[in-house]
Design a protein around this motif. Structure first.
Motif, PDB file in Angstrom:
ATOM      1  N   TYR A 249      -4.922   2.335  -4.906  1.00 11.91           N
ATOM      2  CA  TYR A 249      -5.233   1.445  -3.780  1.00 11.91           C
ATOM      3  C   TYR A 249      -6.724   1.130  -3.744  1.00 11.91           C
ATOM      4  O   TYR A 249      -7.137  -0.033  -3.592  1.00 11.91           O
ATOM      5  CB  TYR A 249      -4.789   2.126  -2.480  1.00 11.91           C
ATOM      6  N   ILE A 250      -7.539   2.176  -3.898  1.00 12.98           N
ATOM      7  CA  ILE A 250      -8.992   1.988  -3.909  1.00 12.98           C
ATOM      8  C   ILE A 250      -9.408   1.146  -5.106  1.00 12.98           C
ATOM      9  O   ILE A 250     -10.214   0.213  -4.980  1.00 12.98           O
ATOM     10  CB  ILE A 250      -9.715   3.349  -3.927  1.00 12.98           C
TER      11      ILE A 250
ATOM     12  N   HIS B 167      -8.769  -2.525  -4.595  1.00 12.32           N
ATOM     13  CA  HIS B 167      -9.726  -3.179  -3.698  1.00 12.32           C
ATOM     14  C   HIS B 167     -11.112  -3.333  -4.328  1.00 12.32           C
ATOM     15  O   HIS B 167     -11.885  -4.197  -3.907  1.00 12.32           O
ATOM     16  CB  HIS B 167      -9.838  -2.381  -2.396  1.00 12.32           C
TER      17      HIS B 167
ATOM     18  N   GLY C 198      -6.953   3.243   3.408  1.00 12.42           N
ATOM     19  CA  GLY C 198      -5.983   3.852   2.508  1.00 12.42           C
ATOM     20  C   GLY C 198      -5.350   5.113   3.054  1.00 12.42           C
ATOM     21  O   GLY C 198      -4.190   5.411   2.759  1.00 12.42           O
TER      22      GLY C 198
ATOM     23  N   SER D 219       0.810  -1.204   0.000  1.00 14.88           N
ATOM     24  CA  SER D 219       0.000   0.000   0.000  1.00 14.88           C
ATOM     25  C   SER D 219       0.846   1.257   0.000  1.00 14.88           C
ATOM     26  O   SER D 219       0.436   2.293  -0.510  1.00 14.88           O
ATOM     27  CB  SER D 219      -0.953   0.007   1.214  1.00 14.88           C
TER      28      SER D 219
ATOM     29  N   ILE E  76      -3.518   6.656  -3.411  1.00 14.16           N
ATOM     30  CA  ILE E  76      -4.815   6.337  -2.814  1.00 14.16           C
ATOM     31  C   ILE E  76      -5.789   5.839  -3.870  1.00 14.16           C
ATOM     32  O   ILE E  76      -6.530   4.870  -3.653  1.00 14.16           O
ATOM     33  CB  ILE E  76      -5.388   7.583  -2.101  1.00 14.16           C
TER      34      ILE E  76
ATOM     35  N   ASP F 251      -7.905  -5.027   4.353  1.00 14.25           N
ATOM     36  CA  ASP F 251      -6.622  -5.525   3.864  1.00 14.25           C
ATOM     37  C   ASP F 251      -6.351  -6.970   4.263  1.00 14.25           C
ATOM     38  O   ASP F 251      -5.413  -7.583   3.756  1.00 14.25           O
ATOM     39  CB  ASP F 251      -5.469  -4.658   4.398  1.00 14.25           C
TER      40      ASP F 251
END
Length: 266
Positions: A13-14, A17, A223, A5, A10, A113
């Motif tokens: 990362y989003i 997911h 995040g 991460s 951000i 996570d």
């Protein structure tokens, strides 16, 4: 994602997911994480309730038996008060929908996570690039899942409408309601078809939208906060405890209402 991460923005990362593990292309793309978790949770429901049924006693029940009996009684009372037709299928269907959707929604409480990081670790051990190993663990945040559930409800609506009213009666409701005037039949038909199709669509979008928004907030917390996410995670999870059973109840309740309407002659 915990291990990588720090290397991601951000937004990426989003996005990671919110991406499903999938196989296939185009229309024949299968979200294997949604399928796997929904099937596993379905078996959890079946096997746990079956175990209670086999070991049920007339004396002082165990805590789990009391919990199951409370859920069954709650669903049964809801069906009796809402469904005005006669069908042995409705109560078991309502129980299945409520518990299954509830279990899928509860996956939202697992730190975002935890399972994806484990999947990345396993994927890395198998020779895959961890950055391209995806896993969404909440099936109801996948629009395909909620649409599939609502499509099943829609098929049952059509089935009960034709079974109880006949094909002619069902068609007459489409073109002769609300204005039973021949020159307005075309207008009635448009209104009724739109209303009919809106029921399963709104059913799917309501469940998806609420769970997707909740999951997105969990991802944003993770995040932006990193390892400090847990306090905020638990605060949001406490609030989310109201949303999770409520959405399962709403989906079950609307299913019963729609099937009740389909079973009534007008």
């Amino acid at each position: 994602m915990a291990g990588s991460s720090g290397e991601l923005t951000i937004s990426s990362y989003i996005q990671h997911h919110l991406t499903n593990a999938s196989v296939g292309e185009g229309f024949w793309t299968f979200h294997i994480d949604t399928l796997a978790w929904s099937i596993v949770l379905g078996f959890v429901f079946i096997l746990s309730f079956r175990a209670v049924a086999k070991k049920a006693t007339v004396g002082v029940p165990s805590k789990w038996q009391a919990c199951v009996e409370l859920v069954v009684e709650f669903v049964n009372d809801t069906v009796k008060g809402t469904y005005h037709g006669k069908s042995p299928l409705i109560a078991p269907l309502a129980l299945t929908i409520f518990v299954w959707v509830l279990l899928m929604n509860l996956m939202d409480l697992i730190p975002v996570d935890f399972l994806p990081s484990f999947a990345q670790f396993v994927g890395g051990q198998l020779g895959h690039d961890p950055a391209h190993v995806y896993m969404k663990v909440v099936p109801t945040t996948d629009l395909n899942m909620t649409l599939a559930l609502s499509l099943g409800v829609f098929i049952l609506m059509i089935y009960y409408s034709i079974k109880i009213k006949g094909a002619g009666g069902f068609l007459k409701e489409l073109y002769a309601h609300p204005f039973n005037t021949p020159w307005l039949y075309w207008f009635n038909f448009i209104l009724e078809v739109v209303a009919l199709l809106a029921k399963p669509l709104s059913l799917a979008l309501r469940l998806f939208g609420n769970l997707y928004a909740g999951e997105l907030i969990f991802i944003l917390i993770a995040g932006t906060m990193g390892l400090w996410q847990l306090p905020l995670h638990f605060i949001w999870a406490a609030f989310h405890l109201l949303v999770i059973p409520l959405q399962a109840f709403i989906f079950m309740m609307l299913t019963i209402v729609y099937l009740s309407l389909a079973s009534e002659k007008h």
